[in-house]
Design a protein around this motif. Structure first.
Motif, PDB file in Angstrom:
ATOM      1  N   ASP A 308      10.862   6.971   8.289  1.00 56.35           N
ATOM      2  CA  ASP A 308      10.274   5.733   7.792  1.00 56.35           C
ATOM      3  C   ASP A 308       9.266   5.212   8.811  1.00 56.35           C
ATOM      4  N   CYS A 309       7.994   5.451   8.544  1.00 58.17           N
ATOM      5  CA  CYS A 309       6.947   4.928   9.428  1.00 58.17           C
ATOM      6  C   CYS A 309       5.972   4.094   8.607  1.00 58.17           C
ATOM      7  N   SER A 310       6.512   3.366   7.620  1.00 55.92           N
ATOM      8  CA  SER A 310       5.683   2.590   6.708  1.00 55.92           C
ATOM      9  C   SER A 310       4.808   1.567   7.435  1.00 55.92           C
ATOM     10  N   LEU A 311       5.372   0.911   8.440  1.00 50.22           N
ATOM     11  CA  LEU A 311       4.622  -0.115   9.162  1.00 50.22           C
ATOM     12  C   LEU A 311       3.383   0.478   9.809  1.00 50.22           C
ATOM     13  N   HIS A 312       3.558   1.539  10.593  1.00 46.82           N
ATOM     14  CA  HIS A 312       2.417   2.118  11.305  1.00 46.82           C
ATOM     15  C   HIS A 312       1.431   2.789  10.347  1.00 46.82           C
ATOM     16  N   ILE A 358      -9.085   1.620  -1.381  1.00 41.13           N
ATOM     17  CA  ILE A 358      -8.339   1.407  -2.625  1.00 41.13           C
ATOM     18  C   ILE A 358      -7.120   2.320  -2.779  1.00 41.13           C
ATOM     19  N   PRO A 359      -7.238   3.652  -2.638  1.00 43.11           N
ATOM     20  CA  PRO A 359      -6.103   4.533  -2.991  1.00 43.11           C
ATOM     21  C   PRO A 359      -4.937   4.430  -2.025  1.00 43.11           C
ATOM     22  N   ASP A 360      -3.751   4.806  -2.538  1.00 44.66           N
ATOM     23  CA  ASP A 360      -2.511   4.823  -1.758  1.00 44.66           C
ATOM     24  C   ASP A 360      -2.219   3.467  -1.144  1.00 44.66           C
ATOM     25  N   GLY A 361      -2.441   2.457  -1.952  1.00 41.59           N
ATOM     26  CA  GLY A 361      -2.222   1.078  -1.527  1.00 41.59           C
ATOM     27  C   GLY A 361      -3.523   0.466  -1.054  1.00 41.59           C
ATOM     28  N   THR A 362      -4.007  -0.538  -1.783  1.00 39.07           N
ATOM     29  CA  THR A 362      -5.219  -1.237  -1.345  1.00 39.07           C
ATOM     30  C   THR A 362      -4.960  -1.883   0.018  1.00 39.07           C
ATOM     31  N   THR A 363      -6.019  -2.348   0.639  1.00 38.98           N
ATOM     32  CA  THR A 363      -5.859  -3.061   1.910  1.00 38.98           C
ATOM     33  C   THR A 363      -4.877  -4.213   1.767  1.00 38.98           C
ATOM     34  N   GLN A 364      -4.965  -4.918   0.644  1.00 35.09           N
ATOM     35  CA  GLN A 364      -4.106  -6.074   0.432  1.00 35.09           C
ATOM     36  C   GLN A 364      -2.637  -5.662   0.252  1.00 35.09           C
ATOM     37  N   ILE A 365      -2.395  -4.591  -0.497  1.00 35.51           N
ATOM     38  CA  ILE A 365      -1.025  -4.098  -0.671  1.00 35.51           C
ATOM     39  C   ILE A 365      -0.441  -3.672   0.676  1.00 35.51           C
ATOM     40  N   ASN A 366      -1.248  -2.999   1.479  1.00 39.02           N
ATOM     41  CA  ASN A 366      -0.752  -2.568   2.786  1.00 39.02           C
ATOM     42  C   ASN A 366      -0.471  -3.755   3.698  1.00 39.02           C
ATOM     43  N   LYS A 367      -1.218  -4.819   3.547  1.00 41.84           N
ATOM     44  CA  LYS A 367      -0.918  -6.016   4.337  1.00 41.84           C
ATOM     45  C   LYS A 367       0.420  -6.624   3.922  1.00 41.84           C
ATOM     46  N   LEU A 368       0.759  -6.533   2.644  1.00 41.06           N
ATOM     47  CA  LEU A 368       2.068  -7.015   2.200  1.00 41.06           C
ATOM     48  C   LEU A 368       3.199  -6.156   2.754  1.00 41.06           C
ATOM     49  N   ILE A 369       2.947  -4.850   2.855  1.00 35.96           N
ATOM     50  CA  ILE A 369       3.950  -3.951   3.456  1.00 35.96           C
ATOM     51  C   ILE A 369       4.144  -4.307   4.929  1.00 35.96           C
ATOM     52  N   ILE A 370       3.046  -4.572   5.628  1.00 42.05           N
ATOM     53  CA  ILE A 370       3.119  -4.972   7.034  1.00 42.05           C
ATOM     54  C   ILE A 370       3.865  -6.306   7.162  1.00 42.05           C
ATOM     55  N   GLY A 371       3.518  -7.237   6.280  1.00 41.38           N
ATOM     56  CA  GLY A 371       4.161  -8.543   6.316  1.00 41.38           C
ATOM     57  C   GLY A 371       5.663  -8.466   6.101  1.00 41.38           C
ATOM     58  N   LYS A 372       6.088  -7.617   5.159  1.00 42.95           N
ATOM     59  CA  LYS A 372       7.517  -7.453   4.902  1.00 42.95           C
ATOM     60  C   LYS A 372       8.225  -6.861   6.115  1.00 42.95           C
ATOM     61  N   ALA A 373       7.573  -5.869   6.755  1.00 46.04           N
ATOM     62  CA  ALA A 373       8.177  -5.248   7.933  1.00 46.04           C
ATOM     63  C   ALA A 373       8.326  -6.251   9.075  1.00 46.04           C
ATOM     64  N   LEU A 374       7.392  -7.174   9.172  1.00 46.80           N
ATOM     65  CA  LEU A 374       7.426  -8.152  10.258  1.00 46.80           C
ATOM     66  C   LEU A 374       8.415  -9.286  10.001  1.00 46.80           C
ATOM     67  N   THR A 375       8.506  -9.725   8.743  1.00 51.63           N
ATOM     68  CA  THR A 375       9.290 -10.929   8.431  1.00 51.63           C
ATOM     69  C   THR A 375      10.623 -10.642   7.756  1.00 51.63           C
ATOM     70  N   GLY A 376      10.726  -9.457   7.147  1.00 47.53           N
ATOM     71  CA  GLY A 376      11.922  -9.160   6.369  1.00 47.53           C
ATOM     72  C   GLY A 376      11.918  -9.797   5.001  1.00 47.53           C
ATOM     73  N   ILE A 377      10.793 -10.408   4.632  1.00 45.76           N
ATOM     74  CA  ILE A 377      10.675 -11.091   3.335  1.00 45.76           C
ATOM     75  C   ILE A 377       9.735 -10.287   2.451  1.00 45.76           C
ATOM     76  N   ASP A 378      10.176  -9.973   1.244  1.00 44.48           N
ATOM     77  CA  ASP A 378       9.397  -9.175   0.305  1.00 44.48           C
ATOM     78  C   ASP A 378       8.497 -10.078  -0.517  1.00 44.48           C
ATOM     79  N   ALA A 379       7.171  -9.953  -0.327  1.00 43.34           N
ATOM     80  CA  ALA A 379       6.212 -10.775  -1.064  1.00 43.34           C
ATOM     81  C   ALA A 379       5.858 -10.181  -2.417  1.00 43.34           C
ATOM     82  N   PHE A 380       6.408  -8.996  -2.724  1.00 45.15           N
ATOM     83  CA  PHE A 380       6.103  -8.361  -4.004  1.00 45.15           C
ATOM     84  C   PHE A 380       6.888  -8.998  -5.151  1.00 45.15           C
ATOM     85  N   VAL A 381       7.968  -9.708  -4.842  1.00 42.84           N
ATOM     86  CA  VAL A 381       8.803 -10.276  -5.909  1.00 42.84           C
ATOM     87  C   VAL A 381       8.916 -11.784  -5.730  1.00 42.84           C
TER      88      VAL A 381
END
Length: 381
Positions: A308-312, A358-381
């Protein structure tokens, strides 16, 4: 911590770069405005295979080169300097081959893997749909059980390699909350493909795939029933890392072209490279590229160590692709009016880099993944 490439890496990439310049680029450059025809795509894959581009992630026992992801990333970065289209073609095909190696039955592997790693066959993964992009769970393609077969129906969108692929890995719903991966063979199954015209990376096929009640044997399941979503999500970290290597290659070419033009072009009695504002643009470009390389290399290294290296991966993808866009835009600015013409390559670098945010997660989607990894809060739901 050593930030320099090893001598082994440096020599391997240097040798590969010479081969790309001599053998790959002359063929690929003829299709910078249109998708590689199937015969050209297969020729390119066969040329690249001996260097492990298109099969490097497959272990030696599976017929591949068995590269670590960092080494493979260096090869893709070098290729993307000359032809990001060829790099994309090989990266997607390699990803499909790896899914088959890791998850398919021995029967399927024996039938397809040797030709996939040699470049004789080209693979692709069909995931996104007209109504389902970042939210993979919303796909509508269905596979309905019928005896020892499944009837697959649905439409896939934005499928890379669609027009040239021989093997399609289709993600489909096998139950309301169950997703499975099926292998479809262009020769054995009716697969309708429509090539999509796009802004950049025009040599690299992208298409719409339509399946209408296609009967597929249960033997063509790739992985256990219901494992498709998990395998798809696992592939996103790898894809984000390798989209980033394409961004590095494009950015490096844009910087190199800008440096050459700035040294050659004279205004006000001296090369424009001697003017302060041009040097400021070049400094910003070099800084963006250096930062991108560090982030991408870190993500590639982590990809081979941690499951799991989603953050990096998301940090590398969101930064490097946006940086490549800034770098190529600055390259156009340095070229002035010439940068807006097709007589110089920088406008192509700009269009190609714009495609990668755009592909494999837009810049904005990847920022949400980073945000979740940092805060533990899922902004997708």
């Amino acid at each position: 911590m050593n930030f320099e490439l090893s001598e082994e890496h440096r020599l391997a990439v240097e040798s590969w770069g010479k081969f790309v310049k001599k053998e790959i680029f002359p063929l690929a450059k003829e299709y910078q405005g249109e998708a590689f025809p199937p015969d050209v795509a297969h020729e390119l894959m066969a040329l690249m295979a001996p260097y492990g581009v298109g099969n490097g992630w497959i272990p030696v026992e599976g017929g591949g080169m068995g590269y670590d992801y960092f080494t493979s990333g260096l090869f893709f970065e070098e290729l993307a300097k000359f032809s990001p289209d060829a790099a994309g073609l090989a990266w997607v095909a390699e990803g499909a081959a790896l899914k088959i190696y890791n998850n398919a039955s021995d029967k399927i592997k024996q039938k397809y893997l040797p030709d996939l790693v040699s470049g004789k066959l080209i693979g692709c993964s069909a995931i996104s749909e007209p109504g389902a992009g970042s939210s993979v769970r919303e796909i509508r393609t269905k596979a309905i059980k019928d005896g020892n077969s499944y009837r697959v129906s649905g439409t896939k969108m934005w499928t890379s390699n669609a027009s040239v692929a021989d093997v399609f890995l289709i993600l489909a719903k096998t139950d309301e909350r169950q997703f499975s991966l099926f292998l479809l063979d262009r020769k054995e199954h009716k697969i309708d493909v429509r090539e999509i015209k796009k802004l950049g990376l025009n040599g690299w096929s992208m298409g719409e795939v339509h399946l209408d009640d296609v009967r597929v044997s249960a033997d063509n399941l790739v992985g256990p029933l219901g494992s498709g979503l998990r395998e798809t999500m696992k592939g996103f970290d790898r894809s984000r890392c390798f989209v980033s290597t394409l961004a590095l290659g494009i950015a490096q070419s844009a910087l190199d072209d800008a440096l050459k033009y700035a040294a050659d072009r004279e205004q006000f009695g001296k090369p424009i490279a001697g003017h302060q504002l041009i040097q400021s643009l070049l400094a910003d470009m070099a800084t963006d590229l250096a930062a991108s390389k560090l982030l991408v290399y870190r993500a590639l290294t982590g990809l081979g160590i941690s499951p799991d290296c989603s953050l990096h991966a998301s940090i590398a993808k969101s930064f490097s692709t946006e940086a490549a866009l800034r770098i190529s835009s600055h390259a156009i600015q340095i070229h002035g009016a010439f940068g807006l013409t097709t007589e110089f390559p920088v406008e192509r670098h700009f269009r190609n880099s714009r495609m990668l945010t755009i592909p494999d997660g837009t810049t904005q989607i990847n920022k949400l993944i980073i945000g979740k990894a940092l805060t533990g809060i899922d902004a997708f739901v």
